[in-house]
Design a protein around this motif. Structure first.
Motif, PDB file in Angstrom:
ATOM      1  N   UNK B  55      28.464  10.445 -25.380  1.00 40.15           N
ATOM      2  CA  UNK B  55      27.467  10.176 -26.414  1.00 40.15           C
ATOM      3  C   UNK B  55      26.122   9.755 -25.830  1.00 40.15           C
ATOM      4  N   UNK B  56      25.924  10.130 -24.597  1.00 36.83           N
ATOM      5  CA  UNK B  56      24.613   9.911 -23.999  1.00 36.83           C
ATOM      6  C   UNK B  56      24.519   8.615 -23.206  1.00 36.83           C
ATOM      7  N   UNK B  57      23.437   8.534 -22.441  1.00 38.84           N
ATOM      8  CA  UNK B  57      23.236   7.402 -21.551  1.00 38.84           C
ATOM      9  C   UNK B  57      23.066   6.100 -22.324  1.00 38.84           C
ATOM     10  N   UNK B  58      22.416   6.210 -23.482  1.00 37.36           N
ATOM     11  CA  UNK B  58      22.124   5.008 -24.268  1.00 37.36           C
ATOM     12  C   UNK B  58      23.430   4.338 -24.729  1.00 37.36           C
ATOM     13  N   UNK B  59      24.349   5.160 -25.246  1.00 41.51           N
ATOM     14  CA  UNK B  59      25.636   4.638 -25.708  1.00 41.51           C
ATOM     15  C   UNK B  59      26.394   3.984 -24.546  1.00 41.51           C
ATOM     16  N   UNK B  60      26.276   4.603 -23.397  1.00 37.23           N
ATOM     17  CA  UNK B  60      26.934   4.095 -22.192  1.00 37.23           C
ATOM     18  C   UNK B  60      26.431   2.680 -21.865  1.00 37.23           C
ATOM     19  N   UNK B  61      25.098   2.532 -21.843  1.00 36.53           N
ATOM     20  CA  UNK B  61      24.504   1.237 -21.506  1.00 36.53           C
ATOM     21  C   UNK B  61      24.833   0.199 -22.568  1.00 36.53           C
ATOM     22  N   UNK B  62      24.810   0.650 -23.823  1.00 34.46           N
ATOM     23  CA  UNK B  62      25.118  -0.256 -24.933  1.00 34.46           C
ATOM     24  C   UNK B  62      26.558  -0.761 -24.817  1.00 34.46           C
ATOM     25  N   UNK B  63      27.464   0.162 -24.443  1.00 38.60           N
ATOM     26  CA  UNK B  63      28.873  -0.211 -24.317  1.00 38.60           C
ATOM     27  C   UNK B  63      29.059  -1.275 -23.235  1.00 38.60           C
ATOM     28  N   UNK B  64      28.329  -1.126 -22.133  1.00 39.74           N
ATOM     29  CA  UNK B  64      28.453  -2.098 -21.039  1.00 39.74           C
ATOM     30  C   UNK B  64      27.794  -3.418 -21.405  1.00 39.74           C
ATOM     31  N   UNK B  65      26.815  -3.356 -22.301  1.00 41.92           N
ATOM     32  CA  UNK B  65      26.096  -4.563 -22.685  1.00 41.92           C
ATOM     33  C   UNK B  65      26.853  -5.432 -23.679  1.00 41.92           C
ATOM     34  N   UNK B  66      27.929  -4.910 -24.222  1.00 44.58           N
ATOM     35  CA  UNK B  66      28.741  -5.667 -25.173  1.00 44.58           C
ATOM     36  C   UNK B  66      29.194  -6.993 -24.558  1.00 44.58           C
ATOM     37  N   UNK B  67      29.054  -8.113 -25.301  1.00 45.29           N
ATOM     38  CA  UNK B  67      29.358  -9.433 -24.725  1.00 45.29           C
ATOM     39  C   UNK B  67      30.770  -9.548 -24.170  1.00 45.29           C
ATOM     40  N   UNK B  68      31.744  -8.989 -24.896  1.00 41.94           N
ATOM     41  CA  UNK B  68      33.128  -9.099 -24.419  1.00 41.94           C
ATOM     42  C   UNK B  68      33.332  -8.312 -23.128  1.00 41.94           C
TER      43      UNK B  68
END
Lengths: 346, 293
Positions: B55-68
């Motif tokens: 789902x693209x680079x943005x989704x990737x970064x967002x997923x890693x940025x998740x607090x948990x």
């Protein structure tokens, strides 16, 4: 410094390696511990160094009892058989290691350490190689670095374990002469271990002949060669012949005849006659001598080694002849008589 | 003459071929291994990266940025940061004892060091549950002093230490045995203390082997799943390490996030592999000759 060893005994897990050995090493002498493998010579050297602890007995450095001192406190210089140079350090770092690691109050200044290391490298003729690593040196050069490193701490005594064991024959000879020169220059009390009798005879002031954890004889090279005190020493140092003989009427008898070797004061009965291959005299006729058939002969350097078959039930006798005398004597009969000998009882 | 000389040569050539397969057989073997590697290693690895970026680079970064997820990354780093140094010290101590001393029970100790390799990681985790659980002796006792082992960082560290302790020790034992004790004796004879000997002589001699062992130990410590899973308790944002977080995200059908975390683990594996190869290439002689990993 004098080193005195008193009734030293060492067992490795109940296996005795040294039996009550006593020895006086004089200050400034170059002494060889000579013996076959398993004779306890290396064990004795390591005990003096403090790398092993004795089971029993005492070691004195001068007047001081060093038996319970650690290897560091004894201040010795040890050269290992395979040199044990620190492979990640340069030659210079190796040589200065012993001084650099001293506690601050006993440590010379950095410039002084460097100066001393360079002096030692010059002494062992390695000037210009100080930046090399051990892997970049030849065997003989490594050996000399190891010696310089051991001498850097100004040891009470220098201990060398088979110092030439890992080198080829020519380098060995050169280094032997060189070690003698270094010793004469520096005057360190030096003990070295060797299984090579030629090396011991050529290099040492005195030789300690060892066998099976015991000292067989201590003496100058001349003494141990010319006057061995046991069959072991006679057989181990130099070439020798051993013949089963009989003493009768103050004379040595071989089989059924006297061989012209007097034995005044010897008790009657079975005996062993030891003599060296070159201590013989060739005779023309034979009225009381040894005789046999030449079984084989081979040329060794300046002489010819001739093997003489003296009869069944006896080992062949080896004698040395000048090559011109030995020409064409194969399979012929030869008569001879020992000119120097020793008699031991079986 | 020429005929005589050529005959043994012909015979030699024929003998030489005995150890070499026919070209067809050779190619078949190479093809099978390559195909296997492609199917079993390369394709899955690619799939991880493809899924992570679906789902693209943005989704990737967002997923890693998740607090948990972030907390899981942090926890993994903490656990590895404690477990690896512990095993470094333990590994050196064990290797030193085995390689440089003679003592009774040495063979037994050597076998014991290999134990974590032969025990299932789940069992390793269960051992700690039995030791520190609420029905054990130690658990309630420590609990009364407010010390929590299970379902907390100490438990994760213990399980990780247990699973990864053979790596450093097994790398160093053959190396130190081969090097013997002459270098240490030389240092001692020159007046060095025990500590100086270790620091200036032993450690430099084993450093590349040690680094190699630490590298493998770290890779395993960060990637460990089984033992850690048993003692973790899966408390979100608190006791989930990266591998556990991957599982949770995947079970929730959050594929992009699951594979995004997985890429980090995959990258760790690749970096480890590259470093390991570099170490082996440059210092193969100084790293133990026997590779069992």
């Amino acid at each position: 410094m004098e080193v005195r060893v008193e009734k030293l005994r060492k067992e490795f897990e109940r296996f005795p390696a040294l039996h009550h050995v006593s020895l006086d090493i004089r200050s400034g002498e170059l002494i060889a511990l000579l013996g076959p493998s398993g004779s306890g010579k290396t064990t004795l050297l390591r005990l003096i160094a403090g790398l092993e602890a004795p089971t029993e007995g005492k070691i004195f450095f001068g007047e001081q009892d060093a038996s319970y001192k650690s290897v560091q406190e004894r201040n010795i210089g040890f050269v290992f058989q395979h040199y044990a140079l620190f492979r990640h350090m340069t030659v210079l770092e190796n040589v200065s290691f012993g001084l650099k690691i001293r506690p601050a109050k006993r440590r010379p200044e950095a410039a002084e350490i460097k100066k001393r290391a360079f002096e030692l490298l010059e002494l062992v003729q390695l000037s210009g190689l100080e930046k090399r690593y051990p892997a970049q040196l030849s065997g003989g050069q490594r050996q000399r670095v190891a010696l310089a490193r051991a001498m850097a701490v100004e040891p009470n005594v220098l201990l060398l374990d088979e110092p030439f064991g890992a080198l080829d024959a020519q380098v060995r000879k050169d280094l032997r002469k060189w070690l003698r020169e270094i010793h004469d220059q520096t005057g360190h009390t030096t003990v070295f271990v060797t299984h090579d009798q030629e090396e011991a005879l050529e290099l040492a002031d005195r030789i300690v002949v060892m066998s099976q954890g015991r000292i067989e004889q201590v003496g100058t090279p001349d003494e141990v060669y010319d006057n061995p005190n046991s069959p072991f020493v006679f057989g181990f140092i130099g070439q020798s012949n051993c013949l089963k003989v009989r003493i009768s009427n103050h004379e040595v008898w071989f089989e059924d005849r006297p061989i012209g070797v007097p034995a005044p004061g010897e008790r009657e009965g079975e005996a062993l006659l030891y003599f060296r291959p070159h201590d013989i005299q060739i005779l023309d006729g034979c009225g009381g001598c040894m005789a046999g058939v030449v079984a084989s002969s081979r040329r060794v350097a300046g002489t010819r080694h001739v093997e003489v078959d003296v009869g069944s039930g006896h080992n062949p006798v080896e004698i040395e002849l000048p090559p011109e005398r030995a020409a064409g004597i194969d399979r012929s009969r030869i008569a001879f008589r020992p000119t120097k000998w020793k008699i031991f009882r079986p | 003459m020429a005929h005589d000389a050529s005959q043994p040569q012909q015979r030699l050539a024929r003998v030489g071929k005995a150890t070499t397969e026919k070209p067809a057989a050779r190619w078949a073997l190479i093809a099978i291994s390559l195909l296997f590697l492609l199917l079993m290693l390369f394709l899955p690895l690619t799939a991880v990266f493809v899924e992570a970026f679906r789902k693209g680079l943005f989704a990737f970064i967002k997923a890693l940025g998740d607090p948990e997820t972030f907390s899981a990354i942090r926890l993994t780093l903490i656990v590895a940061g404690i477990a690896v140094p512990l095993n470094l010290v333990f590994g050196i101590a064990a290797a030193w004892a085995i390689a440089k001393f003679e003592f009774k029970g040495k063979a037994f100790l050597t076998t014991l060091i290999d134990l974590p390799f032969s025990v299932s990681p789940v069992i390793s985790g269960l051992v700690f549950v039995l030791l520190f659980g609420s029905h054990s002796v130690l658990g309630p006792f420590l609990q009364s002093y407010g010390i929590k082992i299970l379902f907390a960082v100490p438990g994760l560290v213990l399980a990780t230490v247990f699973v990864t302790f053979p790596f450093v020790a097994r790398e160093l034992i053959p190396l130190m045995q081969e090097q013997g004790t002459a270098d240490e004796e030389a240092a001692l004879s020159l007046g060095a203390s025990g500590w100086q000997t270790f620091w200036y002589v032993t450690l430099p001699n084993i450093k590349w082997g040690l680094l190699y062992g630490v590298l493998l130990c770290n890779a395993r410590a960060m990637g460990e799943f089984g033992a850690v899973s048993v003692v973790s308790g899966h408390i979100r944002g608190q006791t989930n390490t990266m591998p556990l977080q991957v599982e949770i995200l995947y079970n929730e059908y959050n594929f992009v996030a699951a594979f995004a975390v997985a890429t980090l683990l995959a990258l760790l594996a690749l970096v480890t592999l590259v470093l390991k190869t570099l170490l082996e290439m440059r210092y193969s002689a100084e790293i133990a000759a026997s590779r069992r990993h």
